[in-house]
Design an enzyme around this catalytic site. Structure first.
Site: not given
Length: 319
Positions: A129, A164, A166
């Site tokens: 991201c 996911g 983390r």
């Protein structure tokens, strides 16, 4: 006669569920075929079932057993970097196009605003991201001047970071760093992620620092503006938080860049904000929205190419 390809999503968490909603609401060339998980009590699987999508809680093996699998042309993997290697191996053996939303980086890095049109690999990696949000800014500077060093800081709401995300923190930093160099054009890159526990949750914010050779500031700012517009074409909530900032690093007072040594030139600072479309996730979760939006843009292009070339697995549907 349909002109859409069926897709499956592995990972019915926040990202997978948001992606499913995007496919069903706005995709040009895709339709949902299956949602795949490993937890029978998953909210994402339950939602997919209510929407009439085939589901399985038996992982990749369950997907292979679904009646719809022979017609699946594209699979999105929204699980973890560790699990993706196995998933990719199985799917490649069946000739399925893979769009990887984990930091596994098995296939080439793809950021739609930078290199989507040039890539056509069977496994496409969506970086991270933070990478999707910030690397376009590094690439924008690289179009004007050679970039010595680029550092990005992605700050996201702790509430938008599921299990996911983390579990993939280490992979996030390494994959993003590598993509800063590969796609951004920097000699050296660095990536930092911050999970902010503030209440109410804060929107995704990103800071990009770029040290380049001396360059015309107006040209750099114009290149950045053009790149922002390119990203906004598929992520409408992507925007500059303020004007681009510049600092001239003089020859007689260079900066010591780790592993590169002394460098002078132009420091460009870019401050970004990413607001999610709130299709499924809250608007503050721009970090997840930019991933699903980039993956959808990638898959739509892959589907368009497959339909045009007649190589879709479900080709019988186009006859």
């Amino acid at each position: 006669m349909t002109k859409k390809l069926k897709v499956a999503i592995i990972g019915p968490g926040n990202i997978g569920t948001d992606l499913m909603i995007k496919v069903m609401r706005s995709s040009k060339h895709l339709e949902m075929g299956a949602m795949v998980g490993v937890d029978p009590s998953s909210d994402g699987l339950a939602r997919a079932e209510r929407l009439g999508v085939a589901t399985t809680a038996e992982g990749i093996e369950g997907l292979l057993r679904l009646g719809v699998f022979p017609d699946i042309d594209i699979v999105f993997d929204a699980t973890s970097a560790g699990a993706h290697a196995r998933h990719n191996e199985v799917l490649q053996a069946h000739g399925v196009q893979v769009i990887d939303l984990t930091p596994a980086a098995i296939g080439p890095y793809v950021i739609p605003a930078i290199n989507l049109e040039a890539e056509n690999a069977s496994n496409m990696n969506m970086v991270t991201c933070g990478g999707q949000a910030t690397i376009p800014m590094v690439a924008a500077v690289s179009r004007v001047a050679k970039v010595h060093y680029a550092e990005i800081v992605a700050s996201i709401s702790s509430k938008s970071a599921g299990p996911g995300t983390r579990a993939n923190i280490d992979e996030f930093t390494e994959t993003t760093r590598a993509a800063i160099e590969k796609l951004g054009g920097a000699e050296r890159g660095k990536a930092i992620i911050v999970l902010n526990p503030a209440e109410p949750p804060l929107i995704m914010r990103d800071t990009v620092f770029v040290l380049s050779e001396a360059a015309d500031q107006a040209a750099v700012e114009a290149s950045i503006a053009q790149m922002v517009a390119s990203v906004q074409a598929y992520v409408p909530g992507y925007r500059l938080k303020q004007r681009v900032q510049f600092d001239v690093i003089p020859v007689d007072r260079p900066l010591n860049v780790p592993r590169l040594g002394l460098r002078h030139g132009l420091k460009t600072s870019v401050y970004l904000e990413v607001e999610g479309a709130a299709h499924y996730l809250p608007a503050y979760a721009g970090n997840l929205d930019i991933m699903t939006s980039a993956a959808l843009a990638c898959a739509d292009l892959m589907a368009e190419r497959r339909i045009a070339s007649g190589i879709a697995r479900g080709l019988k549907e186009f006859a």
